[in-house]
Each structure stands twice: as structure tokens, then as C-alpha cells.
Design a protein around this motif. Structure first.
Motif, mmCIF file in Angstrom:
data_model
loop_
_atom_site.group_PDB
_atom_site.id
_atom_site.type_symbol
_atom_site.label_atom_id
_atom_site.label_comp_id
_atom_site.label_asym_id
_atom_site.label_seq_id
_atom_site.Cartn_x
_atom_site.Cartn_y
_atom_site.Cartn_z
ATOM 1 N N SER A 56 0.832 -1.214 0.000
ATOM 2 C CA SER A 56 0.000 0.000 0.000
ATOM 3 C C SER A 56 0.862 1.257 0.000
ATOM 4 O O SER A 56 0.517 2.247 -0.655
ATOM 5 N N CYS A 57 1.980 1.227 0.706
ATOM 6 C CA CYS A 57 2.883 2.390 0.719
ATOM 7 C C CYS A 57 3.459 2.649 -0.676
ATOM 8 O O CYS A 57 3.518 3.801 -1.134
ATOM 9 N N LEU B 258 2.052 1.811 -3.412
ATOM 10 C CA LEU B 258 0.931 2.292 -4.215
ATOM 11 C C LEU B 258 0.723 3.785 -4.020
ATOM 12 O O LEU B 258 0.516 4.543 -4.983
ATOM 13 N N GLU B 259 0.785 4.246 -2.777
ATOM 14 C CA GLU B 259 0.615 5.674 -2.511
ATOM 15 C C GLU B 259 1.755 6.499 -3.111
ATOM 16 O O GLU B 259 1.534 7.599 -3.612
ATOM 17 N N ILE B 260 2.975 5.983 -3.061
ATOM 18 C CA ILE B 260 4.098 6.698 -3.662
ATOM 19 C C ILE B 260 3.890 6.833 -5.175
ATOM 20 O O ILE B 260 4.159 7.891 -5.768
ATOM 21 N N SER B 261 3.398 5.788 -5.797
ATOM 22 C CA SER B 261 3.141 5.849 -7.235
ATOM 23 C C SER B 261 2.062 6.876 -7.568
ATOM 24 O O SER B 261 2.164 7.597 -8.562
ATOM 25 N N LEU B 262 1.038 6.954 -6.733
ATOM 26 C CA LEU B 262 -0.006 7.959 -6.962
ATOM 27 C C LEU B 262 0.550 9.369 -6.789
ATOM 28 O O LEU B 262 0.147 10.294 -7.504
ATOM 29 N N CYS B 263 1.470 9.548 -5.865
ATOM 30 C CA CYS B 263 2.105 10.862 -5.700
ATOM 31 C C CYS B 263 2.921 11.240 -6.937
ATOM 32 O O CYS B 263 2.978 12.415 -7.318
ATOM 33 N N TYR C 45 2.960 1.251 -14.474
ATOM 34 C CA TYR C 45 2.032 0.960 -13.392
ATOM 35 C C TYR C 45 1.571 -0.501 -13.450
ATOM 36 O O TYR C 45 1.462 -1.173 -12.416
ATOM 37 N N LYS D 174 -5.406 -2.795 -7.921
ATOM 38 C CA LYS D 174 -4.214 -1.942 -8.019
ATOM 39 C C LYS D 174 -4.136 -1.241 -9.368
ATOM 40 O O LYS D 174 -3.895 -0.028 -9.445
ATOM 41 N N ILE E 51 -6.753 1.529 -9.646
ATOM 42 C CA ILE E 51 -6.392 2.749 -8.915
ATOM 43 C C ILE E 51 -5.316 3.518 -9.675
ATOM 44 O O ILE E 51 -5.385 4.748 -9.838
ATOM 45 N N SER F 76 -6.930 12.257 -13.668
ATOM 46 C CA SER F 76 -6.469 13.365 -12.822
ATOM 47 C C SER F 76 -6.557 14.699 -13.559
ATOM 48 O O SER F 76 -7.041 15.690 -12.994
#
Length: 824
Positions: A400-401, A403-408, A463, A489, A492, A500
Motif C-alpha cells: 500500500s505504501c 501504491l501511494e508513492i506511485s499515486l504521488c 504501473y 491496483k 487505482i 487526474s
């Protein structure tokens, strides 16, 4: 006949000169990769022989390598054993030697617009829900099992066969392919797809030719899809995809028709747009404030063309179309539930299939050691130890971490595109060219959207690869859980990646601009304002470029590039067999030259993203359903040609559940249905000028006379002293920069509209869901009748067998013999 083919290659080495000292062959060492692969291959083949498979080896020499083909086939005993274990369904005879009454396939076939005028050969009798009894045609062992069933059984054996250490998860053909032990493993096509030179009837064609003639050709664009034949040849999962794609394409027809009518209505009534006429006739009446800190003032009459074009995407018809698409999405998904239930019953699928376990622990990574004892479990890690719950939780948290870094990272790219758009606008303005100065905003928006599209396509591959590695690292227990996690995944990733920028333009751009003298800034640059024609026209430009550009690039990637790669590979490796004159190469060699099928994940992903474009942002682009309809017409034929002509025959996987096991895409479509309603309400309320115009008609003038002047505020006195002039800007503010009473009234109306719109749509959504059952009543009756016929046939068979056995027995005490039942 060969049910499956394994292929491995050996490079041909040129002869070497003799040496005085004979050195050992490097590949003969057991510690080298070649030796390990040889041991794995030898043990794997021995275990296949022990499992009862028949083998036949062929060899072909090309220019630089020797290609070995191992043809596998399953005898009758092996087929019967695994048919019972896999719960394969077969036609049941009502009594010995008689066929049952044919069960009709419930409901019509899934349509692609148009109707078929040709008669297809029957795919075979339907199946009844019974596993252990007398089956129709079981006396003919050569033709009892279809090619699809045979290759499905052989693949099941290949997936379970051990080739190394079981505790290291050295199991299955898939991992052997990943390790490079085998170059390919595939079932054979049932003959060529090319049509015979002489005219032949449909019954004289092989199944592949039938699919090509009635499905894969471009001339079949207006016909129904032969889903029964697709299911019999490729399996349930591929048939589900084409059924959904055809159903979705058919439902796009009314949406495209209404959207086209709305667009044409806006085009016809463009001349009646009073605000656009006031802008064009204003001349130098409205002197607007500079668009950047180093820009000059400008006249609002300069944006006359954009004001007229903006009416096409922001008029009362687009509001009606947005409401229509909200109900369209709800009705479409509800009818698909009923259609999927009908297809499930008509396809004869079994409802007792358990989810497939992952014998490799969903990956090649080593499960961390623990103090627990080694458990022989199908979902163990390669080390043979079951991962404890705490370790699994840590893996999910780390995933999950990441994943969040990739979204950032995606958000960083978005900010970069925003800054690029602002810099290009300033550069275009300072060129001094009148045309570039007037169209600076459009040029910046189009060029930035193209840059954003390139970044989207580039990051999509990154991704998907990252999501696959993270999912395998999590080591899920079953294939279903693995697919669900991977789908979530990727969804998302792609949601943020594709949406975006449109979300920013639709809901954030122009909202935090401020006013002259108190402008908001981002990284030293002024926050963006909406263009001259409004944010909706910019959103329409982005949707058109991203949606249509993605479709064009996807079609090139899926069809043109694989064909070129296949031709190049065929020429580079010299795979064309040089047999006797007039003799075609064997089927296994021709199939090996084809492209390996990579599954349907990318196909589903493309359609789900398209569904989001035509539902969430449809208020800004009424022609989006039309573009989607045209793309899907082409997509169906391209995909059909790929599977029939260009791809190796994929393994006919079974679907555990027709409605849910589309890689978990249907729950995501339901999520779109919920999100679309809220997004449409906010888009109409805050981005469109529909509500400001409606309130102005009610309070001031019903013909919108003076609306442009009413929406323009004067710059504060301090800003006038700095720029030595008095300018206007678009906002509902007074001379001091404070919001007017009209702004607060409008805000209350906007919030009330959102609440009312969502409650009305959600009410009808629940009403439709309650009134329309997921399974049609007629289908429930047919399912009950099928079960009754199966039980009745089983009872009749048992009674006849007992009677025959009793009559043939010798006189004496009656004994009931054991009934010889044939599982299938």
C-alpha cells in the motif's frame, strides 16, 4: 490427435576444431543453468508419463536453431478421471440409447447492431446438471470429448505436475515457461482459418473456419456474434468478454443517437445565444484584466469565436443529456446482470467450481522463514512454509505504501503539466502575433493535453508492471484473490493516471484564482483561469484527445505491431518450413509462429476506462458515446481477428461466476455508476453556466440581456492605481473584492441542485434495482425444469439398469448388482 504442444529450442553451434585436451561441456554440469533446466525437463516429462499422457516428439531445423515439439494427448481413462474432478458437463440421455429433449438456450444472443441472415452449424447439444450417469455419445470414445475439453484437461495436468522440489514450489508448466525451460506451451487450433477455394457449406468447415467466416471478417460487422461457437472453441472467459463487449456496444446506440441530436441542436441554436452575441458586439466596451503578471489588458470581443463554440458544450441540451446518461448507466448495468444470468444458464456452466489455488504461492519470491512447522498447503510460499498472518499484513502495508508513492508521482506529473500550460500561454502571448495572442489558451491546452497523453501511455506500462509485481509479492491464496488484488491496483493506478487531468479542469481549474491584486499562486505562478470559452470546452478538448488518442494507440498496439512483429520474427528466425512441393507445414509449426495470447485484462481495462469517459464527463462532450460506439465496432472485429487468425489458441479457462469473474470489473462498473451521479451533479452545478443563467433569468431578464456585464466585476482601486487603468474580470464580486449577494444565492442553489439531483437519481437507481430482478422469471423456470429432467433421467437410467441386471441374473435370491456409472 495432439491436445497440447510443448516447445523448446536449442541453438545450433558451428563445428569446432579438435583440441588436444578435451574439456567437459559446460552444460553437462549440474550446477550450471543448462544442467538444471535439463533435469527439470527430464523429471517433468517423466511425471507426465506417470500421469498417463501420451507423447510424440517432432523436430524442425531452422537457420540458427533446432526446435523440438512434444505433442501431448490424453487417453480415455485420464480424460474420464479429470472430467469428473473438473465437473465437466455433458449431454444426458433420458433413457438408455435415447437422447434427451434439447434444452433451449434462454434469451436471445448478445447482439452487435444488426441481424444475421446466415445459418450456423449447431455447436452441439446442451448439458444437463448431472455428473455421474449415462451420457449421450459415451460409447464413441474418440469423439465424446471435444477438443476444448481435452486441452483443458491436459492443461490441468500440466499445471499440477511437479518438476523439482515441491517445498520450493517447483510445480507447473507456467513456472517452467517463466524459467525459460520451455519456449511455449499451447493447444492446437483445429485446422487453418483460410476458407477453401471452392464454395463449402457451413457444416463442411472446421470450427476455426466457422468463426472466421461468420465472426472475424469485417463484413460481419452488422451480424450477431456466434457466442455459442466462441464458447465452445475458446472457453467461457473469452466468450464472456465478447458477450459483454457486444452488449455494451448495442447499448451505446441510443446513447450515441441522443448525444448526436443534442450536439446538432446546440449547433442549430448557436445563433440564439445572447451572451455570445453581446461578447461579439461589445467592441472595446469591456476591457479585461491581464491574464498574467507581465501581460497587457485585452478586449472581451477578441474571444468571440470561442464564446460561440463554447455554447455547443454548455447549453440546456447538455444538461438534459447528462441526466439521460445517468439513467442510461443504471439501466445498462441492471440489464447486463439479467443478460449475464441468461448466458450462464445457456452456456451450461457448473455452479460448483471452486476457485483455483495457486500452487506457486502466487510468485517466485521466498516466503520469510518462521518458527511454524512446514505445512503442505497449496498456497504455501516457495520455501514450503505458510506465511503467518502478521507477515502477510506487513506485505500488504508495504504494498500500500508503494501504491501511494506511485499515486504521488502521478500528481507530480499533473503539476508539471499545469506549469507547462502556464508557461506556454505566457510565451504565446509575448510573441506579439495577434493570432497566437488570441488563441494562446487553446494552443497551450491542446499541446499540454498531448504531452499528458504521452505521459499517460508511458506510465500505464510502468504501473501495470509494478502492480503485477506487488500482487505476486503479496502471495495470495487463490487465483481469484490474486486477480482481484491485481485488478484493484491497476484500476487505482489508471484511474488517477487517466482522470487526474480531466478532474482538475472540471472541478478545480478557475476555482482558486482570486481577484486583481490578490491572485492565488502555485509555485510562484498564478493559478490558472478558465479559458475564454469556459472550462467545459477545455474539458471537451481534453476528453477528445485522451479518449480518441488512447483508442487509436491501443488499436495500433493490439493489432498492427503484433502483426509486424510476427512477420519479422518469422523472417528473422527462418521458421517457414521447407517441405515437399505443395505440402503445407504441420499444424504445430504454424501455430508456433503465431503470437502468444496475453489474456483479456488489457481489453477489459480499456473498456472500463472508456465507460468512465462517457459517463462521468459526458456533460462536456455529448459526442463521446458516438466515438465509443465507432471504436467498439472496430474493436470487436479486431479482437475477433486476433483470436482467430493471429493468436495461438488460448487455454479454455472456465469462469467461476459469469457476473463477477470478469477480473472483478463489474463491481468497478457499479462504482462508476455511483461516482458518475455525483460528478455529473457537481459538473452541472459549478462548471457549467446553466444555473447562473437560470438564476439571472428569474431575477433580471428572461432573454439574458446584460448577462455578460452582470458577470464581470471591476478591479479594486488599488489594482487600478498599479496598472493605470480600470479593468474587468469574471466573478461575482464588488469593487472591494468581496462576494456579492447574488454569489451566495447562486451557491445555495448549486448545493441544493446537487442534493436534489443525487437523491432523485439514487431513488430511481434503487427503484430500478428493486423492480428489475437479476434473474428473469422465465430463466428460473427453465433452470428448475432442467434440474427436474436431470433427476428424472438419472432415475430412469438406474431403473433400467437394475431391471436388465435382474432379468439376466441366474435364479436364486435377488441381489442388486453394482451399477457401472461413467463419470464425465
Amino acid at each position: 490427435p495432439a491436445d497440447f504442444v510443448l516447445v523448446w529450442e536449442e541453438k545450433l553451434r558451428p563445428p569446432k576444431k579438435k583440441r588436444r585436451r578435451k574439456l567437459p561441456c559446460p552444460e553437462a554440469s549440474g550446477d550450471r543453468p543448462g544442467g538444471r533446466h535439463e533435469r527439470w525437463q527430464r523429471k517433468f516429462l517423466n511425471n507426465l508419463r506417470n500421469a498417463g499422457l501420451l507423447m510424440e516428439k517432432e523436430e524442425t531445423l531452422s537457420e540458427r536453431k533446432s526446435i523440438h515439439y512434444l505433442k501431448l494427448s490424453a487417453p480415455w481413462d485420464v480424460l474420464v478421471y479429470y472430467a469428473e474432478e473438473l465437473c465437466l458437463r455433458a449431454p444426458l440421455q433420458s433413457s438408455l440409447g435415447q437422447a434427451p429433449e434439447a434444452a433451449e438456450t434462454p434469451g436471445p444472443r448478445t447482439p452487435v447492431p444488426g441481424s444475421t441472415l446466415v445459418t450456423l452449424p449447431s455447436p452441439g447439444p446442451s448439458a444437463l446438471a448431472c455428473f455421474l450417469c449415462r451420457f449421450l455419445g459415451s460409447d464413441s470414445r474418440d469423439s465424446y470429448f471435444t477438443h476444448t475439453q481435452r486441452q483443458r484437461i491436459v492443461y490441468e495436468i500440466l499445471a499440477r505436475t511437479v518438476y523439482g522440489k515441491r517445498k520450493c514450489a517447483e510445480i507447473g508448466i507456467d513456472r517452467l515457461l517463466n524459467e525459460g525451460v520451455y519456449a511455449a506451451a499451447f493447444p492446437l487450433h483445429e485446422g487453418p482459418f483460410e476458407m477453401p477455394e471452392c464454395e463449402a457449406s457451413a457444416e463442411a468447415l472446421n470450427p476455426r473456419q466457422v468463426l472466421y467466416r461468420f465472426w472475424a471478417r469485417w463484413g460481419c460487422w452488422c451480424r450477431y456474434q456466434p457466442l455459442d461457437h466462441v464458447r465452445e472453441y475458446f472457453g467461457e472467459k473469452i466468450a464472456i468478454y465478447f458477450a459483454w463487449l457486444g452488449f455494451y456496444t448495442a447499448w451505446l446506440l441510443p446513447a450515441a443517437a441522443v448525444g448526436t441530436v443534442v450536439f446538432l441542436a446546440g449547433l442549430v441554436t448557436m445563433g440564439t445565444n445572447t451572451p455570445a452575441q453581446e461578447i461579439c458586439e461589445s467592441g472595446g466596451q469591456f476591457l479585461m484584466c491581464p491574464l498574467c503578471d507581465t501581460c497587457q489588458t485585452w478586449n472581451i470581443s477578441e474571444i468571440c469565436p470561442m464564446a460561440k463554440v463554447g455554447y455547443l458544450f454548455d447549453h440546456p441540451g447538455t444538461v438534459f443529456f447528462s441526466v439521460f446518461m445517468s439513467f442510461w448507466a443504471v439501466t445498462f448495468l441492471e440489464h447486463w446482470k439479467r443478460k449475464s444470468a441468461t448466458l450462464a444458464a445457456g452456456g451450461g456452466r457448473c455452479g460448483c467450481q471452486a476457485p483455483a489455488l495457486l500452487p506457486e504461492g502466487a510468485g517466485n519470491e521466498t516466503c520469510p522463514s518462521s518458527s511454524q512447522s512446514s505445512l503442505q498447503s497449496p498456497w504455501q510460499g516457495p520455501s514450503g512454509q505458510k506465511c503467518p498472518a502478521g507477515n502477510a499484513l506487513k506485505r500488504h502495508l508495504r504494498s500500500s505504501c508503494l501504491l501511494e508513492i506511485s499515486l504521488c508521482v502521478v500528481m507530480i506529473f499533473l503539476v508539471s503539466v499545469i506549469m507547462y500550460r502556464g508557461i506556454v500561454s505566457v510565451v504565446m502571448y509575448h510573441t506579439g502575433n495577434a493570432v497566437l495572442m488570441t488563441q494562446a489558451g487553446n494552443i497551450a491546452n491542446i499541446s499540454s493535453t498531448l504531452v499528458n497523453l504521452a505521459l499517460i501511455l508511458l506510465m500505464s506500462q510502468v504501473y501495470t508492471s509494478l502492480a503485477e509485481k506487488l500482487t505476486r509479492w503479496e502471495m495470495h491464496r487463490t487465483q481469484t484473490l490474486h486477480e482481484d488484488a491485481f485488478t484493484f491496483k491497476v484500476f487505482i493506478f489508471q484511474f488517477v493516471n487517466f482522470y487526474s487531468s480531466p478532474f482538475y479542469v472540471a472541478f478545480f481549474k478557475g476555482r482558486f484564482v482570486g481577484y486583481p491584486g490578490q491572485y492565488g499562486t502555485l509555485l510562484g505562478l498564478r493559478n490558472e483561469e478558465c479559458g475564454p470559452g469556459g472550462c467545459l470546452i477545455e474539458l471537451a478538448q481534453q476528453l477528445f484527445i485522451i479518449m480518441v488518442g488512447k483508442q487509436i494507440v491501443s488499436n495500433i498496439q493490439e493489432f498492427v505491431i503484433p502483426c509486424l512483429f510476427s512477420d519479422w520474427q518469422r523472417q528473422a528466425e527462418g521458421l517457414a518450413a521447407e517441405g515437399p512441393a505443395g505440402q503445407e507445414p504441420p499444424r504445430w509449426e504454424e501455430d508456433y509462429e503465431l503470437i502468444d495470447c496475453e489474456g483479456l485484462f488489457e481489453e477489459y481495462l480499456e473498456m472500463v476506462l472508456q465507460f468512465g469517459f462517457i459517463t462521468i464527463f459526458v456533460a462536456a462532450c455529448p459526442l463521446a458515446p458516438l466515438f465509443a460506439l465507432l471504436n467498439n465496432w472496430v474493436e470487436i472485429r479486431l479482437d475477433a481477428q486476433k483470436f482467430v487468425c493471429e493468436y495461438r489458441r488460448p487455454v479454455a479457462y472456465r469462469a467461476q461466476n459469469l457476473r463477477h469473474r470478469q477480473h472483478s470489473w463489474e463491481p468497478l462498473l457499479t462504482l462508476w455508476k455511483q461516482t458518475k451521479t455525483s460528478c455529473t451533479a457537481f459538473l452541472i452545478a459549478f462548471t457549467s453556466d446553466f444555473l447562473p443563467r437560470l438564476l439571472y433569468r428569474y431575477e433580471h431578464d428572461s432573454q439574458l440581456q446584460g448577462f455578460v456585464n452582470f458577470t464581470l466585476a471591476y478591479s479594486p482601486p488599488g489594482y487600478m492605481a498599479t496598472n493605470h487603468t480600470l479593468c474587468r474580470y469574471k466573478a461575482f464580486r464588488d469593487a472591494n473584492g468581496n462576494y456579492t449577494l447574488f454569489y451566495w444565492k447562486l451557491l445555495a442553489i448549486r448545493l441544493g441542485f446537487i442534493i436534489a439531483f443525487e437523491h432523485v437519481v439514487f431513488f430511481f437507481l434503487r427503484l430500478i434495482d428493486w423492480l428489475v430482478p437479476d434473474i428473469p422469471e422465465s430463466l428460473e423456470l427453465k433452470i428448475k425444469r432442467e434440474r427436474y429432467l436431470a433427476k428424472q433421467a438419472l432415475a430412469d437410467n438406474q431403473e433400467v439398469l437394475l431391471t436388465v441386471s435382474h432379468n439376466s441374473a441366474s435364479p436364486g435370491p435377488m441381489s442388486v448388482p453394482a451399477v457401472n456409472l461413467q463419470p464425465a
